[in-house]
Motif scaffolding. Structure first.
Motif, PDB file in Angstrom:
ATOM      1  N   GLY A   4     -33.487  47.917 -13.861  1.00  9.66           N
ATOM      2  CA  GLY A   4     -32.403  48.868 -14.056  1.00  9.66           C
ATOM      3  C   GLY A   4     -31.169  48.281 -13.396  1.00  9.66           C
ATOM      4  N   GLU A   5     -30.002  48.805 -13.736  1.00  6.02           N
ATOM      5  CA  GLU A   5     -28.781  48.192 -13.215  1.00  6.02           C
ATOM      6  C   GLU A   5     -28.594  48.447 -11.721  1.00  6.02           C
ATOM      7  N   GLY A   6     -27.513  47.886 -11.182  1.00  2.84           N
ATOM      8  CA  GLY A   6     -27.260  47.884  -9.739  1.00  2.84           C
ATOM      9  C   GLY A   6     -27.487  49.189  -8.998  1.00  2.84           C
ATOM     10  N   MET A   7     -27.036  50.314  -9.587  1.00  2.00           N
ATOM     11  CA  MET A   7     -27.157  51.592  -8.883  1.00  2.00           C
ATOM     12  C   MET A   7     -28.613  51.926  -8.539  1.00  2.00           C
ATOM     13  N   LEU A   8     -29.534  51.396  -9.320  1.00  2.48           N
ATOM     14  CA  LEU A   8     -30.956  51.650  -9.066  1.00  2.48           C
ATOM     15  C   LEU A   8     -31.345  51.210  -7.650  1.00  2.48           C
ATOM     16  N   VAL A   9     -30.935  50.007  -7.256  1.00  6.54           N
ATOM     17  CA  VAL A   9     -31.318  49.551  -5.916  1.00  6.54           C
ATOM     18  C   VAL A   9     -30.458  50.189  -4.820  1.00  6.54           C
ATOM     19  N   LEU A  10     -29.235  50.622  -5.167  1.00  8.66           N
ATOM     20  CA  LEU A  10     -28.449  51.338  -4.156  1.00  8.66           C
ATOM     21  C   LEU A  10     -29.175  52.636  -3.779  1.00  8.66           C
ATOM     22  N   TRP A  11     -29.545  53.412  -4.794  1.00  6.57           N
ATOM     23  CA  TRP A  11     -30.278  54.661  -4.528  1.00  6.57           C
ATOM     24  C   TRP A  11     -31.667  54.363  -3.969  1.00  6.57           C
ATOM     25  N   VAL A  35     -13.963  52.310  -2.874  1.00  7.46           N
ATOM     26  CA  VAL A  35     -14.725  53.337  -3.589  1.00  7.46           C
ATOM     27  C   VAL A  35     -16.225  53.247  -3.297  1.00  7.46           C
ATOM     28  N   PHE A  36     -16.789  52.035  -3.368  1.00  7.05           N
ATOM     29  CA  PHE A  36     -18.232  51.903  -3.166  1.00  7.05           C
ATOM     30  C   PHE A  36     -18.619  52.067  -1.693  1.00  7.05           C
ATOM     31  N   GLY A  37     -17.801  51.558  -0.789  1.00  6.72           N
ATOM     32  CA  GLY A  37     -18.088  51.682   0.644  1.00  6.72           C
ATOM     33  C   GLY A  37     -18.115  53.134   1.079  1.00  6.72           C
ATOM     34  N   ALA A  75     -22.515  48.835   4.235  1.00  2.22           N
ATOM     35  CA  ALA A  75     -21.228  48.171   3.986  1.00  2.22           C
ATOM     36  C   ALA A  75     -21.282  47.540   2.605  1.00  2.22           C
ATOM     37  N   VAL A  76     -20.099  47.208   2.095  1.00  6.65           N
ATOM     38  CA  VAL A  76     -19.993  46.578   0.774  1.00  6.65           C
ATOM     39  C   VAL A  76     -19.363  45.206   0.959  1.00  6.65           C
ATOM     40  N   HIS A  77     -19.946  44.192   0.338  1.00  5.02           N
ATOM     41  CA  HIS A  77     -19.405  42.837   0.441  1.00  5.02           C
ATOM     42  C   HIS A  77     -18.163  42.739  -0.436  1.00  5.02           C
ATOM     43  N   CYS A  78     -18.345  42.644  -1.748  1.00  2.00           N
ATOM     44  CA  CYS A  78     -17.180  42.650  -2.637  1.00  2.00           C
ATOM     45  C   CYS A  78     -16.908  44.083  -3.074  1.00  2.00           C
ATOM     46  N   GLU A  79     -15.768  44.605  -2.666  1.00  2.00           N
ATOM     47  CA  GLU A  79     -15.359  45.959  -3.073  1.00  2.00           C
ATOM     48  C   GLU A  79     -14.640  45.804  -4.417  1.00  2.00           C
ATOM     49  N   THR A  80     -15.400  45.860  -5.495  1.00  2.00           N
ATOM     50  CA  THR A  80     -14.910  45.526  -6.838  1.00  2.00           C
ATOM     51  C   THR A  80     -13.647  46.293  -7.263  1.00  2.00           C
ATOM     52  N   PRO A  81     -13.579  47.620  -7.058  1.00  2.00           N
ATOM     53  CA  PRO A  81     -12.380  48.335  -7.511  1.00  2.00           C
ATOM     54  C   PRO A  81     -11.100  47.890  -6.810  1.00  2.00           C
ATOM     55  N   VAL A 130     -26.471  46.319   2.677  1.00  2.00           N
ATOM     56  CA  VAL A 130     -25.239  45.707   2.159  1.00  2.00           C
ATOM     57  C   VAL A 130     -25.263  45.678   0.632  1.00  2.00           C
ATOM     58  N   ASP A 131     -24.211  46.192   0.031  1.00  2.00           N
ATOM     59  CA  ASP A 131     -24.027  46.119  -1.417  1.00  2.00           C
ATOM     60  C   ASP A 131     -23.316  44.798  -1.734  1.00  2.00           C
ATOM     61  N   ALA A 132     -24.066  43.880  -2.362  1.00  2.00           N
ATOM     62  CA  ALA A 132     -23.486  42.592  -2.773  1.00  2.00           C
ATOM     63  C   ALA A 132     -23.551  42.469  -4.300  1.00  2.00           C
ATOM     64  N   VAL A 133     -23.465  43.627  -4.978  1.00  2.00           N
ATOM     65  CA  VAL A 133     -23.636  43.630  -6.441  1.00  2.00           C
ATOM     66  C   VAL A 133     -22.602  42.726  -7.112  1.00  2.00           C
ATOM     67  N   ALA A 134     -21.366  42.737  -6.609  1.00  2.00           N
ATOM     68  CA  ALA A 134     -20.299  41.987  -7.286  1.00  2.00           C
ATOM     69  C   ALA A 134     -19.992  40.647  -6.621  1.00  2.00           C
ATOM     70  N   SER A 135     -20.841  40.225  -5.683  1.00  2.32           N
ATOM     71  CA  SER A 135     -20.613  38.929  -5.037  1.00  2.32           C
ATOM     72  C   SER A 135     -21.821  38.000  -5.150  1.00  2.32           C
ATOM     73  N   SER A 178     -27.535  42.343 -12.166  1.00  2.00           N
ATOM     74  CA  SER A 178     -27.588  41.231 -13.116  1.00  2.00           C
ATOM     75  C   SER A 178     -26.299  41.045 -13.908  1.00  2.00           C
ATOM     76  N   GLN A 179     -25.478  42.082 -14.029  1.00  2.00           N
ATOM     77  CA  GLN A 179     -24.371  42.063 -14.997  1.00  2.00           C
ATOM     78  C   GLN A 179     -23.043  41.575 -14.430  1.00  2.00           C
ATOM     79  N   LYS A 180     -23.049  41.164 -13.149  1.00  2.00           N
ATOM     80  CA  LYS A 180     -21.779  40.707 -12.564  1.00  2.00           C
ATOM     81  C   LYS A 180     -21.804  39.174 -12.510  1.00  2.00           C
ATOM     82  N   CYS A 181     -21.959  38.588 -11.336  1.00  2.00           N
ATOM     83  CA  CYS A 181     -21.851  37.122 -11.230  1.00  2.00           C
ATOM     84  C   CYS A 181     -22.997  36.386 -11.918  1.00  2.00           C
TER      85      CYS A 181
HETATM   86  C1  LIG Z   1     -20.915  47.196 -10.366  1.00  2.00           C
HETATM   87  C2  LIG Z   1     -21.136  47.608  -8.978  1.00  2.00           C
HETATM   88  C3  LIG Z   1     -22.158  48.497  -8.608  1.00  2.00           C
HETATM   89  C4  LIG Z   1     -23.008  49.209  -9.600  1.00  2.00           C
HETATM   90  O1  LIG Z   1     -23.702  48.355 -10.397  1.00  2.00           O
HETATM   91  P1  LIG Z   1     -24.122  48.845 -11.864  1.00  2.00           P
HETATM   92  O2  LIG Z   1     -24.718  47.621 -12.441  1.00  2.00           O
HETATM   93  O3  LIG Z   1     -22.844  49.256 -12.547  1.00  2.00           O
HETATM   94  O4  LIG Z   1     -25.060  49.955 -11.698  1.00  2.00           O
HETATM   95  C5  LIG Z   1     -22.338  48.774  -7.269  1.00  2.00           C
HETATM   96  N1  LIG Z   1     -21.562  48.232  -6.332  1.00  2.00           N
HETATM   97  C6  LIG Z   1     -20.552  47.389  -6.630  1.00  2.00           C
HETATM   98  C7  LIG Z   1     -19.731  46.817  -5.530  1.00  2.00           C
HETATM   99  C8  LIG Z   1     -20.304  47.058  -7.960  1.00  2.00           C
HETATM  100  O5  LIG Z   1     -19.301  46.232  -8.268  1.00  2.00           O
END
Ligand SMILES: *Cc1c(COP(=O)(O)O)cnc(C)c1O
Length: 369
Positions: A66-73, A93-95, A142-148, A172-177, A197-200
């Motif tokens: 499942g996408e990133g939010m799955l592992v955050l939750w 926003v994510f932090g 904490a969030v590594h890359c704060e995408t927004p 640590v959220d490193a979804v976008a790094s 999987s859908q970012k870097c």
């Molecule tokens: C994209 C993103 C998410 C969420 O990932 P999804 O694949 O959209 O569920 C979480 N944290 C950060 C920093 C993101 O950029």
């Protein structure tokens, strides 16, 4: 047959990014009937050990279907008990969002929040220290890359603080790094580092992954959360193949494997240098066009995504449409930055120097109208 059509336009959306041709090839294979047994587990293990390098860890890594939010939750629900205190360090926003998630889980959330154009600084660390002393959190986020915001938080000192002050867990959220910038889970004393999987990694938005430290595993067993996003079912599941949870997602794991093998061939250091170079070209090119970067002067800009102010005299919907008409696709932003900020996602396949020059030429053209 099997002819992958790369996107004809210039995709600079900050996720999902244009998939890698090798990923497309991996996805076009038929893996049915599912060869559950050893073959899938070998593929899973190979991806796991490749991700350990990407995340900078010798600890366990598990893959989520499942996408990133799955592992955050999943991480929060698996590590927290109702009434626990969570300290969220936010610069975007994510932090800040982590604090809302913790509250939704019945925890007490303490938020150390900085303006959304900033990154973690010495004064943030002072505020975190005070908050740890006062509130004694069980877990820090904490969030590594704060995408927004297009920023990259330095996490070394925050990780050292976690260790020195004895905060039990650090997520640590490193979804976008992950895969686009160096991530050092172990050096940051991070118990769970989360990726997608859908970012870097230039895959479709259907897989996620997380590192799990030995201490986090103990906690997971103690909390014993068992929902679909739970970490617990993966406990020893690879080693004890009969207990592997859920249907093997051959396609998702094969896509990650293809992407990671391309990264390894290029060399992780080269991959990071390519992201840095394209990000720099983006910032310098944009400034030369008279555009203004969103991050403050003393904030760290992300090598994977650049946030810019929507140029004066242009409303966001028109600016986006004018660029799209010329084949350039950029992203808007979220939360309080919506409408004010637009973003160029130069991560994974989109960290491409030539494409960036074309994108800058399109913006120049639209600005000159
Ligand atoms: C994209 C993103 C998410 C969420 O990932 P999804 O694949 O959209 O569920 C979480 N944290 C950060 C920093 C993101 O950029």
């Amino acid at each position: 047959m099997n002819s992958f059509q790369p996107y004809a336009a210039m995709p600079f959306y900050p996720g999902p990014v244009s998939i890698h041709p090798r990923v497309a090839r991996a996805l076009s294979r038929d893996y049915a009937p599912p060869r559950m047994g050893t073959e899938y587990l070998e593929l899973y293990k190979s991806v796991r050990s490749r991700l350990q390098k990407v995340l900078g860890t010798k600890e366990d890594v598990l893959l989520g279907t499942g996408e990133g939010m799955l592992v955050l939750w999943g991480a929060l629900k698996s590590l927290l008990k109702e009434g626990d205190t969570v300290l969220s360090v936010g610069t975007g926003v994510f932090g800040d969002g982590f604090a809302d998630m913790a509250k939704a889980l019945g925890c007490r959330a303490v938020l150390v929040s900085e303006p959304y154009d900033c990154t973690i600084s010495a004064s943030t660390l002072e505020r975190v220290k005070d908050a740890v002393r006062e509130h004694r959190p069980v877990l820090m986020t904490a969030v590594h890359c704060e995408t927004p915001s297009g920023t990259l938080n330095p996490l070394e000192e925050l990780g050292a603080l976690k260790e020195d002050m004895g905060v039990p867990f650090f997520v640590v959220d490193a979804v976008a790094s992950a895969g686009g910038a160096p991530v050092h889970a172990d050096a940051w004393h991070a118990d769970c580092v989360l990726g997608g999987s859908q970012k870097c990694l230039s895959c479709p938005p259907d897989m996620s992954f997380m590192s799990v430290s030995a201490a986090a595993w103990e906690r997971v067993r103690e909390v014993n959360y068992t929902g679909y996003d739970a970490v617990k079912p993966f406990d020893n599941a690879v080693e004890d193949a009969m207990r592997f949870p859920y249907t093997p997602n051959w396609w998702g794991v094969a896509a990650l494997d293809a992407s990671l093998s391309a990264l390894e061939e290029e060399g992780l250091e080269n991959v990071f240098a390519r992201h840095e170079a394209v990000a720099r070209a983006c910032r310098e090119g944009a400034k030369a066009l008279g555009l203004t970067l969103w991050p403050a002067e003393d904030a760290v800009p992300s090598p994977t995504v650049t946030a810019l102010r929507v140029p004066e005299g242009h409303a966001w919907p028109e600016w986006r449409a004018a660029l799209a008409e010329r084949g350039l696709y950029v992203g808007g932003s979220l939360g309080p930055l919506a409408g004010k900020v637009f973003r160029m996602g130069h991560m994974g396949t989109q960290a491409d120097r030539e494409a960036m020059q074309s994108a800058l030429a399109v913006m120049k053209d639209v600005l000159a109208r």
